[in-house]
Design an enzyme around this catalytic site. Structure first.
Site, PDB file in Angstrom:
ATOM      1  N   ASN A 198     -26.686  27.139 -46.495  1.00  0.00           N
ATOM      2  CA  ASN A 198     -26.995  27.541 -45.115  1.00  0.00           C
ATOM      3  C   ASN A 198     -28.511  27.674 -45.017  1.00  0.00           C
ATOM      4  O   ASN A 198     -29.090  28.636 -45.521  1.00  0.00           O
ATOM      5  CB  ASN A 198     -26.295  28.875 -44.813  1.00  0.00           C
ATOM      6  N   LYS A 246     -30.311  28.178 -42.448  1.00  0.00           N
ATOM      7  CA  LYS A 246     -30.751  29.132 -41.408  1.00  0.00           C
ATOM      8  C   LYS A 246     -31.900  28.526 -40.591  1.00  0.00           C
ATOM      9  O   LYS A 246     -31.922  27.325 -40.371  1.00  0.00           O
ATOM     10  CB  LYS A 246     -31.138  30.470 -42.040  1.00  0.00           C
ATOM     11  N   HIS A 287     -21.069  34.219 -38.929  1.00  0.00           N
ATOM     12  CA  HIS A 287     -22.048  34.651 -39.933  1.00  0.00           C
ATOM     13  C   HIS A 287     -22.562  36.043 -39.543  1.00  0.00           C
ATOM     14  O   HIS A 287     -22.745  36.340 -38.363  1.00  0.00           O
ATOM     15  CB  HIS A 287     -23.196  33.650 -40.020  1.00  0.00           C
ATOM     16  N   GLU A 310     -18.880  37.479 -47.286  1.00  0.00           N
ATOM     17  CA  GLU A 310     -20.311  37.723 -47.431  1.00  0.00           C
ATOM     18  C   GLU A 310     -20.614  39.190 -47.129  1.00  0.00           C
ATOM     19  O   GLU A 310     -20.796  39.561 -45.957  1.00  0.00           O
ATOM     20  CB  GLU A 310     -21.087  36.833 -46.462  1.00  0.00           C
ATOM     21  N   SER A 335     -26.825  36.403 -51.853  1.00  0.00           N
ATOM     22  CA  SER A 335     -27.778  36.304 -52.967  1.00  0.00           C
ATOM     23  C   SER A 335     -27.225  35.534 -54.171  1.00  0.00           C
ATOM     24  O   SER A 335     -27.486  35.908 -55.319  1.00  0.00           O
ATOM     25  CB  SER A 335     -28.282  37.689 -53.374  1.00  0.00           C
TER      26      SER A 335
HETATM   27  C1  PEP Z   1     -26.069  33.490 -46.154  1.00  0.00           C
HETATM   28  O1  PEP Z   1     -26.892  33.545 -45.284  1.00  0.00           O
HETATM   29  O2  PEP Z   1     -24.950  33.040 -45.892  1.00  0.00           O
HETATM   30  C2  PEP Z   1     -26.440  33.980 -47.475  1.00  0.00           C
HETATM   31  C3  PEP Z   1     -25.488  34.214 -48.336  1.00  0.00           C
HETATM   32  O3  PEP Z   1     -27.776  34.186 -47.731  1.00  0.00           O
HETATM   33  P1  PEP Z   1     -28.454  34.533 -49.167  1.00  0.00           P
HETATM   34  O4  PEP Z   1     -27.864  33.573 -50.171  1.00  0.00           O
HETATM   35  O5  PEP Z   1     -29.914  34.303 -48.950  1.00  0.00           O
HETATM   36  O6  PEP Z   1     -28.106  35.929 -49.473  1.00  0.00           O
END
Ligand code: PEP
Length: 254
Positions: free
Chosen positions: A10, A12, A96, A168, A214
């Site tokens: 993703n 973003k 999300h 998440e 993360s």
């Molecule tokens: C996300 O935005 O779906 C995500 C998991 O971000 P990160 O891996 O940076 O925590």
């Protein structure tokens, strides 16, 4: 039941069209020989058509980061399933936590988006996850269950092959703080039980449940080793080809 792992980047609000094309070209070249794992990338909407075109003929899928529930009408600023398909997307992320937190996406709205995406023929990656306050208050499973129930309202059994759930935890997104494999597995197993209640045990066994928060090369393997973790939704670490490729390789053949 063996589920093909799925790793989705993703991106973003990152990368110009040229930068997106450079990254995806590297992924395309370096992942060509990697088997046993499905890969997707979710660029910004403006880069999506160019990325999808560059990925034509490859197994790497192009995903949108969101999907409105209508494909026409007076909805300034929105983009619906028909437009996403037309632009080359085959998947859409819905619900999300950044959409829920900063753009007012409600459980009900996420359900409408999920249904619209699936009904139009897109795959839907339905995101659920609790905040730190909810976890500390012992409400993790209840919150996730509520988000899942609303997100899946009206979802037809025929759409199951194109349905993916992403767990998440909000406190782990972009914070560098990851859920332990055991913490994630507990929630994933709960999600699968609720999927079984809602869609039947056989269908639930086929649905991929991704972990996001993360994920990086150093923790990807331990997370994917858990029974109900079927891949990852990767934010920050998907912006660098080497990190994302290492995460994809960690998921291969599990
Ligand atoms: C996300 O935005 O779906 C995500 C998991 O971000 P990160 O891996 O940076 O925590």
């Amino acid at each position: 039941m063996s589920r093909v792992p799925f790793v989705v980047g993703n991106w973003k609000l990152n990368k110009t069209i040229a930068e997106a094309l450079a990254l995806v070209t590297e992924l395309k070249n370096q992942l060509a020989a990697v088997k046993g794992v499905q890969v997707g990338v979710a660029p910004t909407l403006v880069a999506l058509p160019a990325v999808a075109k560059r990925l034509e003929g490859t197994p790497i899928a192009t995903s949108a980061q969101d999907c409105f529930w209508e494909s026409g009408g007076a909805w300034t600023g929105e983009v619906g399933p028909a437009q996403l398909l037309d632009a080359g997307a085959t998947w859409a992320i819905v619900g999300h936590s950044e959409r829920r937190q900063f753009f007012g996406d409600t459980n009900e709205g996420v359900g409408k988006k999920t249904r619209a995406a699936l009904a139009a023929g897109l795959g839907a990656i339905l995101c659920v996850g609790e905040t730190l306050a909810e976890r500390d208050g012992g409400r993790t499973l209840a919150v996730v269950e509520e988000q899942l129930a609303a997100g899946l309202a009206g979802v037809d059994a025929a759409w199951v092959p194109r349905l993916v759930v992403a767990y998440e935890p909000v406190w782990a997104i972009g914070t560098g703080r990851t859920a332990t494999p055991a913490q994630a597995q507990e929630v994933h197993a709960h999600i699968r039980r609720r999927l079984a209640d809602r869609l039947g045990a056989a269908a639930a066994e086929t649905i991929r449940i991704l972990y996001g928060g993360s994920v990086k090369p150093s923790n990807a393997e331990a997370l994917i080793a858990e029974k109900d973790i079927d891949g990852s939704l990767v934010g920050g670490a998907s912006l660098e080809a080497a990190d994302f490729i290492a995460i994809v390789k960690a998921a291969r053949g599990t």
